[in-house]
Design a protein around this motif. Structure first.
Motif, mmCIF file in Angstrom:
data_model
loop_
_atom_site.group_PDB
_atom_site.id
_atom_site.type_symbol
_atom_site.label_atom_id
_atom_site.label_comp_id
_atom_site.label_asym_id
_atom_site.label_seq_id
_atom_site.Cartn_x
_atom_site.Cartn_y
_atom_site.Cartn_z
ATOM 1 N N ASN A 40 0.926 -1.097 0.103
ATOM 2 C CA ASN A 40 -0.017 -0.077 -0.022
ATOM 3 C C ASN A 40 0.935 1.159 0.082
ATOM 4 O OD1 ASN A 40 -1.893 1.959 0.331
ATOM 5 N ND2 ASN A 40 -2.680 1.187 2.199
ATOM 6 N N LEU A 41 0.920 1.843 -1.240
ATOM 7 C CA LEU A 41 1.677 3.028 -1.190
ATOM 8 C C LEU A 41 1.045 4.413 -1.044
ATOM 9 C CD1 LEU A 41 3.502 2.190 -4.485
ATOM 10 C CD2 LEU A 41 4.517 1.694 -2.216
ATOM 11 N N SER A 42 -0.042 4.339 -0.597
ATOM 12 C CA SER A 42 -0.830 5.607 -0.408
ATOM 13 C C SER A 42 -0.619 6.398 0.573
ATOM 14 C CB SER A 42 -2.549 4.977 -0.233
ATOM 15 O OG SER A 42 -2.350 4.484 1.052
ATOM 16 N N LYS A 43 0.179 5.886 1.860
ATOM 17 C CA LYS A 43 0.697 6.800 2.690
ATOM 18 C C LYS A 43 1.927 6.933 2.568
ATOM 19 C CE LYS A 43 -3.221 5.553 5.933
ATOM 20 N NZ LYS A 43 -3.555 5.304 7.326
ATOM 21 N N THR A 44 2.653 6.771 1.386
ATOM 22 C CA THR A 44 4.191 7.000 1.182
ATOM 23 C C THR A 44 4.345 8.122 0.214
ATOM 24 O OG1 THR A 44 4.526 5.515 -0.605
ATOM 25 C CG2 THR A 44 4.576 4.731 1.497
ATOM 26 N N THR A 45 5.592 8.473 -0.132
ATOM 27 C CA THR A 45 5.831 9.455 -1.304
ATOM 28 C C THR A 45 5.998 8.636 -2.725
ATOM 29 O OG1 THR A 45 7.785 9.667 -0.304
ATOM 30 C CG2 THR A 45 6.372 11.320 0.134
ATOM 31 N N PHE A 46 6.067 7.349 -2.599
ATOM 32 C CA PHE A 46 6.285 6.624 -3.770
ATOM 33 C C PHE A 46 5.140 6.481 -4.599
ATOM 34 C CE2 PHE A 46 9.854 4.991 -1.133
ATOM 35 C CZ PHE A 46 10.891 5.290 -1.911
ATOM 36 N N ASP A 47 5.293 6.006 -5.705
ATOM 37 C CA ASP A 47 4.184 5.786 -6.637
ATOM 38 C C ASP A 47 4.786 4.648 -7.519
ATOM 39 O OD1 ASP A 47 1.844 5.415 -7.687
ATOM 40 O OD2 ASP A 47 1.653 7.635 -8.609
ATOM 41 N N TYR A 48 3.723 3.976 -8.415
ATOM 42 C CA TYR A 48 4.498 2.885 -9.420
ATOM 43 C C TYR A 48 4.968 3.773 -10.439
ATOM 44 C CZ TYR A 48 2.801 -1.128 -6.879
ATOM 45 O OH TYR A 48 2.543 -2.140 -6.016
ATOM 46 N N TYR A 49 5.931 3.288 -10.973
ATOM 47 C CA TYR A 49 6.584 4.166 -12.212
ATOM 48 C C TYR A 49 5.720 4.021 -13.542
ATOM 49 C CZ TYR A 49 10.489 5.780 -15.246
ATOM 50 O OH TYR A 49 11.128 6.285 -16.276
ATOM 51 N N TYR A 50 5.089 2.865 -13.510
ATOM 52 C CA TYR A 50 4.273 2.634 -14.771
ATOM 53 C C TYR A 50 2.695 3.154 -14.518
ATOM 54 C CZ TYR A 50 8.043 -0.542 -15.710
ATOM 55 O OH TYR A 50 9.338 -0.995 -16.028
ATOM 56 N N LEU A 51 1.975 3.396 -15.633
ATOM 57 C CA LEU A 51 0.528 3.688 -15.481
ATOM 58 C C LEU A 51 -0.132 2.350 -14.815
ATOM 59 C CD1 LEU A 51 -0.233 5.306 -18.723
ATOM 60 C CD2 LEU A 51 -0.315 6.397 -16.642
ATOM 61 N N LEU A 52 -1.127 2.716 -14.084
ATOM 62 C CA LEU A 52 -1.841 1.719 -13.555
ATOM 63 C C LEU A 52 -3.372 1.440 -13.745
ATOM 64 C CD1 LEU A 52 -1.011 2.549 -9.735
ATOM 65 C CD2 LEU A 52 0.405 1.086 -11.279
ATOM 66 N N LYS A 53 -3.804 0.061 -13.712
ATOM 67 C CA LYS A 53 -5.056 -0.421 -14.127
ATOM 68 C C LYS A 53 -5.608 -1.300 -13.050
ATOM 69 C CE LYS A 53 -7.460 -2.266 -18.179
ATOM 70 N NZ LYS A 53 -7.455 -2.899 -19.472
ATOM 71 N N ASN A 54 -6.815 -1.212 -12.913
ATOM 72 C CA ASN A 54 -7.566 -2.135 -11.825
ATOM 73 C C ASN A 54 -7.946 -3.350 -12.422
ATOM 74 O OD1 ASN A 54 -8.059 0.157 -9.840
ATOM 75 N ND2 ASN A 54 -10.011 0.699 -10.744
ATOM 76 N N TYR A 55 -7.397 -4.302 -11.275
ATOM 77 C CA TYR A 55 -7.351 -5.664 -11.614
ATOM 78 C C TYR A 55 -7.839 -6.406 -10.277
ATOM 79 C CZ TYR A 55 -4.829 -5.516 -16.052
ATOM 80 O OH TYR A 55 -4.614 -5.228 -17.259
ATOM 81 N N THR A 56 -8.885 -7.324 -10.500
ATOM 82 C CA THR A 56 -9.267 -7.886 -9.431
ATOM 83 C C THR A 56 -8.838 -9.288 -9.218
ATOM 84 O OG1 THR A 56 -11.565 -7.068 -9.443
ATOM 85 C CG2 THR A 56 -11.291 -9.032 -8.251
ATOM 86 N N TYR A 57 -8.047 -9.763 -7.950
ATOM 87 C CA TYR A 57 -7.549 -10.946 -7.632
ATOM 88 C C TYR A 57 -8.646 -11.889 -7.249
ATOM 89 C CZ TYR A 57 -2.807 -9.202 -7.793
ATOM 90 O OH TYR A 57 -1.534 -8.695 -8.252
ATOM 91 N N LEU A 58 -8.501 -13.021 -7.892
ATOM 92 C CA LEU A 58 -9.671 -14.203 -7.660
ATOM 93 C C LEU A 58 -9.008 -15.148 -6.925
ATOM 94 C CD1 LEU A 58 -11.674 -14.199 -10.904
ATOM 95 C CD2 LEU A 58 -12.435 -12.959 -8.930
ATOM 96 N N ASN A 59 -9.913 -15.852 -5.816
ATOM 97 C CA ASN A 59 -9.235 -16.915 -5.400
ATOM 98 C C ASN A 59 -10.308 -17.961 -5.586
ATOM 99 O OD1 ASN A 59 -8.028 -18.853 -3.803
ATOM 100 N ND2 ASN A 59 -8.786 -18.366 -1.910
#
Length: 277
Positions: free
Chosen positions: A106-125
């Protein structure tokens, strides 16, 4: 001539190596190992005097440069390289499961972000395997459960034996062609401005076109399909050649039998003529 070139190459390599080692020896505090990334602002090494402009702490452990995200849903990640010009931090997962990092970090509370563009994906079990078209994430799956990454829009078609784990914004879905311990695991720090984005071929990208990842996956899929088709064609041609060879042998046998029959008939006629004479 070849000897002179070899000597020059060896001398150049030796000089370069010597300069590199001396640079490390002159600045031992900037490196965790001889071949590790140089540590400078905004990073600093644990135990050393922290400068006013340093934001992130790394740890030297077993000749590796480690950054810890324990308080952000994960743990230790190995720093592979740092580009201070592009503000890029390339990481390795020591557990060799990038998608576990994507799922939990969880990077939301850091000053980091992913270098690439992001897209929503759902993990399934899932308690059973899905269609072979979808590849399970091996490092998250077990003998009785199988984990997949799908787009949220595909959830309506998912069978009841699959349950969503979490929907997260990640650089890419799982692909066996991109399954290593570092691909996509790159971060950037600081706030991104308009200058950090590029316009190319109508696609807005962050530093590196994510479109190229999709193209790479598609290309690998096409290559795999082409190799499969080529193998099948080679097998069919080999089989056809074998059938043709068998057919030719059959024709030759039939021809031989025909010739033998004609020869035998001719001998009989000669014998009959001889008797009449």
């Amino acid at each position: 001539m070849a000897t002179s070139f070899t000597f020059f190459f060896f001398f150049f390599f030796l000089s370069s190596t010597t300069i590199f080692i001396e640079a490390h020896n002159n600045n031992p505090s900037k490196y965790c190992s001889k071949w590790g990334p140089e540590i400078q602002s905004p990073f600093h090494i644990e135990g050393q005097t922290q400068q006013n402009d340093t934001l992130f702490e790394v740890v030297c452990r077993n000749k590796s440069t480690i950054i810890n995200f324990q308080s952000h849903g994960y743990g230790d990640l190995v720093v592979k390289s740092i580009s201070y010009d592009t503000k890029r931090l390339d990481l390795l997962d020591p557990k060799s499961c990038v998608h576990r990092v994507f799922l939990n970090l969880n990077l939301s509370k850091t000053t980091f972000d992913y270098y690439y563009l992001l897209k929503n994906y759902t993990y399934l079990n899932c308690t059973d395997r899905l269609s072979p078209v979808l590849a399970e994430v091996p490092c998250l799956s077990g003998s009785h459960h199988f984990v997949y990454t799908v787009e949220p829009s595909a959830m309506a078609a998912i069978p009841s034996f699959c349950k969503p784990i979490k929907t997260v914004a990640i650089p890419f879905a799982y692909s066996p062609y991109l399954a290593d311990n570092s691909f996509g695991l790159s971060l950037t720090w600081g706030f991104l401005s308009a200058q950090d984005f590029d316009q190319k071929d109508g696609f807005r990208v962050r530093h590196v076109q994510v479109l190229s990842i999709g193209i790479f996956v598609m290309a690998m899929s096409i290559v795999a399909a082409a190799l499969l088709i080529r193998s099948r064609i080679a097998h069919d041609m080999k089989k056809l050649a074998s059938q043709d060879k068998l057919g030719n042998q059959t024709v030759e046998v039939e021809k031989f039998l025909g010739d033998y029959k004609a020869f035998s008939t001719g001998e009989t006629q000669v014998d009959q003529v001889s008797i009449q004479c």
